[in-house]
Structure formats: C-alpha cells, structure tokens
Design a protein around this motif. Structure first.
Motif, PDB file in Angstrom:
ATOM      1  N   LEU A  36       0.835  -1.203   0.000  1.00  0.00           N
ATOM      2  CA  LEU A  36       0.000   0.000   0.000  1.00  0.00           C
ATOM      3  C   LEU A  36       0.870   1.252   0.000  1.00  0.00           C
ATOM      4  N   ALA A  37       1.906   1.268   0.856  1.00  0.00           N
ATOM      5  CA  ALA A  37       2.793   2.427   0.937  1.00  0.00           C
ATOM      6  C   ALA A  37       3.639   2.587  -0.318  1.00  0.00           C
ATOM      7  N   SER A  38       3.856   1.508  -1.045  1.00  0.00           N
ATOM      8  CA  SER A  38       4.687   1.552  -2.251  1.00  0.00           C
ATOM      9  C   SER A  38       3.908   1.975  -3.484  1.00  0.00           C
ATOM     10  N   GLY A  39       2.600   2.133  -3.355  1.00  0.00           N
ATOM     11  CA  GLY A  39       1.787   2.486  -4.509  1.00  0.00           C
ATOM     12  C   GLY A  39       1.534   1.316  -5.432  1.00  0.00           C
ATOM     13  N   ALA A  40       1.719   0.103  -4.932  1.00  0.00           N
ATOM     14  CA  ALA A  40       1.541  -1.111  -5.723  1.00  0.00           C
ATOM     15  C   ALA A  40       0.297  -1.862  -5.240  1.00  0.00           C
ATOM     16  N   PRO A  41      -0.253  -2.770  -6.042  1.00  0.00           N
ATOM     17  CA  PRO A  41      -1.376  -3.583  -5.576  1.00  0.00           C
ATOM     18  C   PRO A  41      -1.002  -4.395  -4.341  1.00  0.00           C
TER      19      PRO A  41
END
Length: 652
Positions: A36-41
């Motif tokens: 979530l923090a990485s901007g990934a699914p």
C-alpha cells in the motif's frame, strides 16, 4: 550437536511449526501495508512474502532470517512506479536479483555490511519519516502527495479533514456507501490493471501523451482490451442506477449528490477510454486510461468519511501500544498489529463503516505480470540498470545487516553472507518475473521468528506456505480490512524507525556521527533515498579522512632556557605535511627542541622524511634535538612493516 553444522529441518519441527504461525500473523498485515505504501497492488506484497518465505527461506544463508517486502524499499518502489510505471517494476527487480547473485558469486556479501552505522540509521529514520508522512494521509482515507516534504507540510490539512468530516450517517446510508465503496474499489483495481495492460502494449508509455513520438503510433492489439473496458463502464452505470434508487427509497435519509456527480464523470471517462481503445491510437489510449483511473478514484472518495477513517486509524495505533505494554505475558507472541487489524476489521464490519477497504483480485494469478517481448524490446535499459543497482545495493545492505542482528539474537550457526545474498537474488528474480515487490531480509519478522522459538529454516518456509494458503482460501477476508487500519500500522512502523535512542548511542562516538545521521535523514526526506545515502556515505568518508589525517601540534616555549617542546598527536600524513613543516620552521637554528610522540598514532613516508631531514639540518646548524626515535620507528613500521628508517641523527 556441533553449532557449526546446520540443524536438520525436521529435527525441531514442533518449535518451527508454532513459530511459523506467529511469523505468518506478523507478516500478513506488513506485506499488505508495505505494498500500500509503495503504490503497488496489495497482491504484489503478498506474492513477495510468499516467495520470500518459500524460496529465499529454503536457500538462505541465515537460517532464522525471514524475507519479504520491506518498508525500507517503499520509497524507491513508489518512485519507480511513478517514473517508469508499474509494468517496469518487475523488470527492475529481476535485474536487481541478477546483480545480487553475481555479487554473491564474487564473494562480495561481507562488503555490503561496510556502511557506517550513522548512515544506516539515518537511512532508516529518513524512510520512517517518509512512511509516517505518506501513510498519515492514507490513515484518514486521503491521498498521499508526490513528495516527502509535501506530505509533511499537508499533515495539518489531513488532521483538519479528520476533525471536520461529516458525522456517522444513518445505518441505511452507511450500508449503501460501504457497498458502493467496495464496488468502486473493485472497479478501480480493474481499471488500474487495464492501464497497466495498455502500457505493456505501447512501447513509449513513459513519454508525455502530448509528445510527437506518440502522435501517429497505432497499436491494433489495444482493441483486445475493449470487452474489459465495456464491462467496467456497465458496472459504473449499474452503480449509478443503484445510487439513484437508494436516494429515492430512503425518504431523504441518503444524501449522495456529490457522489453522483463524480460517478457520472467516471462513466464519461470510461466511455472515452473505450473509444480510444477502438481507435487504437496510443496517445489517446494512454491519456484516457489515466483519466479513467483518476475519475474512478475521485468517485470513490466522494463516498468515504475522513472522520471515521481517522478514528479507525487512531484506534489501531492505540491497540498496538496497549497490547505491547499490557497484554498477558502468555499472549505476547500474538503480534500487536494483528490484534489491531482484527479489531478494526470487526468494527468496520459490524458498524458498516463507509471507508476504503483493501483491493484484492479474485485470483492471485491475476496480479502476476510476466515480462513481455514488447516490454523487453522497448525498455530504457540505462535507466533500468541504474534503478536495479539502487534496489540491489539497498536491499543487500538491509538484508545482511538484518542477518547480523539475527546472529546476535540467536545463538547457533553463523550467517553465510554470500549464500544469503545469492538466495535473495534468486528470490528477487522470481519476484521480478511475477511483477511483485522486491524482497529483503526484514528484522521485524526475523526477530519475531527468533523470539517465537524457531530453530531452523523450516519456520520461514512454512510462514510462506501459510501466506499462500490464506490468500488462496480466505482472500475475501482480506478485502474486509480497512486501508486506514493498515496505514495506521505503517504510521506506527515509521515512527519506530525514527529511533531517538540511536541518536543517543551515536552521540557516544561524537557529534560527527550525529551530523552524518541527520544529514542522511534530512536529504532523504528533502530529496530522495539515493541522494540521501550517497550524501551520508560521502560525509562518513570525509569524517574518516579527517580523523585519519588530523594532526595536532602544540608548542611550548621556555624563553629562559631558549628551549621548545613540540607535542604531536594524531596522524602525520602528507595531507598535514605543510602544517608540520611550518611548525618546524619556526624554531631558531640554535634552540633546543624536544619532540614528544607518545600521542602520535601514525606517520607516513612524507612526514617521516621531513622530520628526519629537518632533525639532521637542525643539529648541523648547532641546535639540539630530543626525540624518541624508537616511538617514531614503531609508528613508521606500523604504517609500512618492511620500511627501515634512514637518516636518524646520531645525537638521538
């Protein structure tokens, strides 16, 4: 059993089995939160956790270390996704894995540990600040900004939204809003996948849509995505009809005007994306896919409640803190984040709270993004290699430092650093091939593994198996977790990474170490991770050079006796030769000079020759010299064992 021999994986299977359950419960929320923090699914984090457990755990050089997605790489991954696109992330991770295997084969494992602790702790603190600042916004169901400084500056704005949100609505409205939010979350996830698939078919997705390079590019394969885009449009239309019906049947208890306007815009954007796919024009496909993702995201935001999300997030942090401090000793092995997430899930479910929930596909295989031929042919390899090298260096350093910490926690077989590096490389190649997040050894899960009583690598392997089984069998349960509670876990994690105690420990070694720590931290927050780490390493090297070449010279003059006493302290190197020469030249030719060397730790060839020749000249001119040539000889021999001192004045 000899401690130098690895234990049989089945010898302690009971302890390892129980430990794996504990590690699984710790890893589950962290895998999702880091994604979530990485901007990934979210699924990308879960896949990395599974591979980290099963693959890296089987090959690891540190038996009790647990691998998976790490908070320390979130900043890098987020930047890659924003700059190159999600479709390029897997390729960068794959290349990083190859680099790690090569480094392991060249026996470079121990060298990744050769980083100043001030730089490492400054890096972790900088990452902690960035995670805290970005996830604070997510914790109130808001969107993180594009930079660390902007996230920090807008925290008061997020607090304002949390305090000034609408109160809890009627149950009827909450029921519909939650249903609509879950539908919108699924559609947003599908639209993001559409954007990625379109990007994989177009070789120039990193170029601005207005660029002439895309103006006349047509890609017929884009038309294969039309049915999926039509399905998204139909679901949006159906949701709009449900929204109108809900307002009409509620006798004014449901107020969705803002949501209806935003939903209508999302429908228009989805229809425009359909038309662009039919045209096959690359420039239109890129622009409309991006616009559709944004419009659906905005429509979902009109349904959420900042205040409720903030209450969930703050409650999650309070539960973590209270559980860690006041839980019964027998239950301490149950991780606090898991307790907090379960509590938030139950509250959101029974109170029917209109907040964002975890987006997860129906099948984990849907999130697998294998490298395509088009992607390989049109990748910007120079930029990818630089990015992959950064991932490899940071991931390797974090992994091997974590392995060192595990060695200190557990008494048993020591880490084989080259084997651990190779295992991480194999794991990252698989993660990159599947389009998942990069992996590292992670201290939170590893320390939980040790504290739970694990004895062999079987515990780490089994925790990966449990992750796989849980996602496949109970994946729908994960979709009931509020993202605000996951973000709260990361807010707390970010706060813990900024460890004030480390500043106190560094202060024991001088203010220079604290300065390196702060410079690394501030540069990471203000600029980016790579620049911050480079600045930290450069300052550490400069401090080392300064310390190594620092020469203290103190001269006392006895006028009555016409004598001088010169005290040398530190290291006499060619860098300080002008200073030493200037000090020697101030002595009158007929004076008595006493040189004290007891605090001189090092003297190089240049300074040794200067001192020797000056001594000969001074005595030849009628002066007197008193110097401990034995000490000088010892200092010179430490710097060059085979050197023989020549030119020692006979009067010495």
């Amino acid at each position: 059993m000899n401690k130098s021999e690895p234990a049989s994986p089945l010898r302690y299977w009971k302890q390892d089995f129980l430990s794996s359950i504990v590690v699984f419960f710790v890893a589950l929320p962290l895998c999702m939160g880091v994604a979530l923090a990485s901007g990934a699914p979210v699924a990308a984090g879960l896949i990395t956790g599974i591979v980290g457990g099963i693959v890296a755990g089987s090959l690891a050089g540190c038996q009790l270390q647990v691998s998976g997605p790490a908070a320390g790489l979130t900043v890098i991954v987020l930047e890659i996704i924003q700059r190159l696109g999600l479709e390029m992330l897997g390729l960068a991770v794959l290349i990083a894995g190859v680099m790690q295997i090569v480094a392991g084969g060249l026996k470079l494992g121990p060298w990744f540990r050769a980083v100043s602790p001030a730089v490492i702790h400054g890096m972790l603190a900088g990452i902690g600040v960035l995670i805290f600042a970005s996830q604070f916004h997510v914790m109130v169901d808001d969107k993180p900004r594009r930079s660390g400084l902007e996230n920090l500056a807008t925290i008061p704005q997020a607090i304002y939204k949390a305090f000034n949100g609408p109160p809890l609505a009627s149950e009827e409205e909450r029921v519909f809003r939650r249903h609509a939010l879950q539908e919108m979350a699924d559609l947003h996830h599908d639209q993001v996948n559409m954007r990625v698939h379109a990007a994989e078919l177009i070789p120039y997705t990193h170029i601005a849509p207005a660029s002439p390079a895309l103006e006349n590019v047509e890609e017929p394969q884009l038309r294969t995505l039309i049915p999926e885009q039509e399905r998204i449009t139909q679901h949006l239309l159906q949701l709009r009809d449900e929204m109108v019906a809900a307002e009409g049947a509620s006798d004014g208890q449901v107020h969705l005007n803002a949501a209806k306007v935003a939903l209508q815009e999302a429908i228009a954007r989805s229809e425009a994306a359909e038309a662009a796919l039919r045209s096959g024009k690359a420039v239109d496909a890129i622009a409309t896919q991006e616009a559709a993702v944004t419009a659906i995201d905005v429509a979902a935001k009109r349904l959420r409640n900042h205040r409720i999300a903030a209450i969930l997030g703050i409650s999650t942090i309070l539960i973590i803190v209270l559980w860690q401090k006041f839980s019964p000793r027998k239950l301490r092995l149950v991780p606090a984040p898991l307790i907090a997430i379960v509590a938030a899930l139950l509250a959101a479910y029974f109170l029917v709270l209109p907040v964002f929930y975890v987006e997860l596909p129906g099948s984990l295989w849907e999130e697998v993004r294998l490298p395509t031929l088009t992607l390989l042919q049109n990748a910007h390899w120079g930029e990818l290699l630089q990015t992959a090298a950064l991932i490899a260096i940071i991931a390797s350093a974090e992994t091997l430092l974590c392995a060192t910490a595990v060695d200190q926690l557990a008494h048993g077989q020591r880490t084989n650093y080259d084997r651990e590096l190779t295992a991480q490389g194999v794991g990252n190649i698989i993660c990159g091939t599947l389009g998942a997040l990069p992996m590292t050894g992670v201290i939170v899960r590893s320390s939980a593994n040790v504290q739970a009583g694990a004895k062999t690598r079987l515990s780490a392997i089994l925790h990966g198996v449990w992750l796989l089984v849980f996602v496949v069998v109970l994946g729908s349960l994960l979709q009931m977790i509020p993202t605000a509670s996951l973000a709260a876990v990361l807010v707390y994690t970010g706060y813990k990474l900024v460890n004030i105690k480390e500043i106190k420990r560094l202060l024991e070694f001088g203010w220079g170490e604290v300065a390196i720590y702060l410079a690394t931290l501030i540069t990471i927050v203000a600029k980016d991770l790579l620049v911050g780490v480079v600045v930290g390493i450069a300052l550490a090297a400069a401090k080392l050079l300064y310390t190594f070449s620092r020469l203290g010279i103190k001269v006392d003059h006895d006028k009555a006796q016409n004598s001088y006493r010169m005290r040398l302290a530190g290291a006499a190197t060619f860098v300080r030769l002008p200073k030493l020469a200037a000090a020697l030249e101030q002595f009158p030719s007929d004076a008595e000079v006493q040189v004290e060397l007891d605090r001189l730790s090092y003297i190089d060839h240049a300074c040794l020759e200067l001192l020797t020749s000056w001594g000969e000249q001074h005595q030849a001119a009628g002066g007197r010299l008193s110097i401990d040539w034995d000490t000088l000889r010892a200092s010179a021999q430490r710097s060059s064992p085979r050197r023989r001192i020549t030119g020692e004045p006979e009067a010495a």
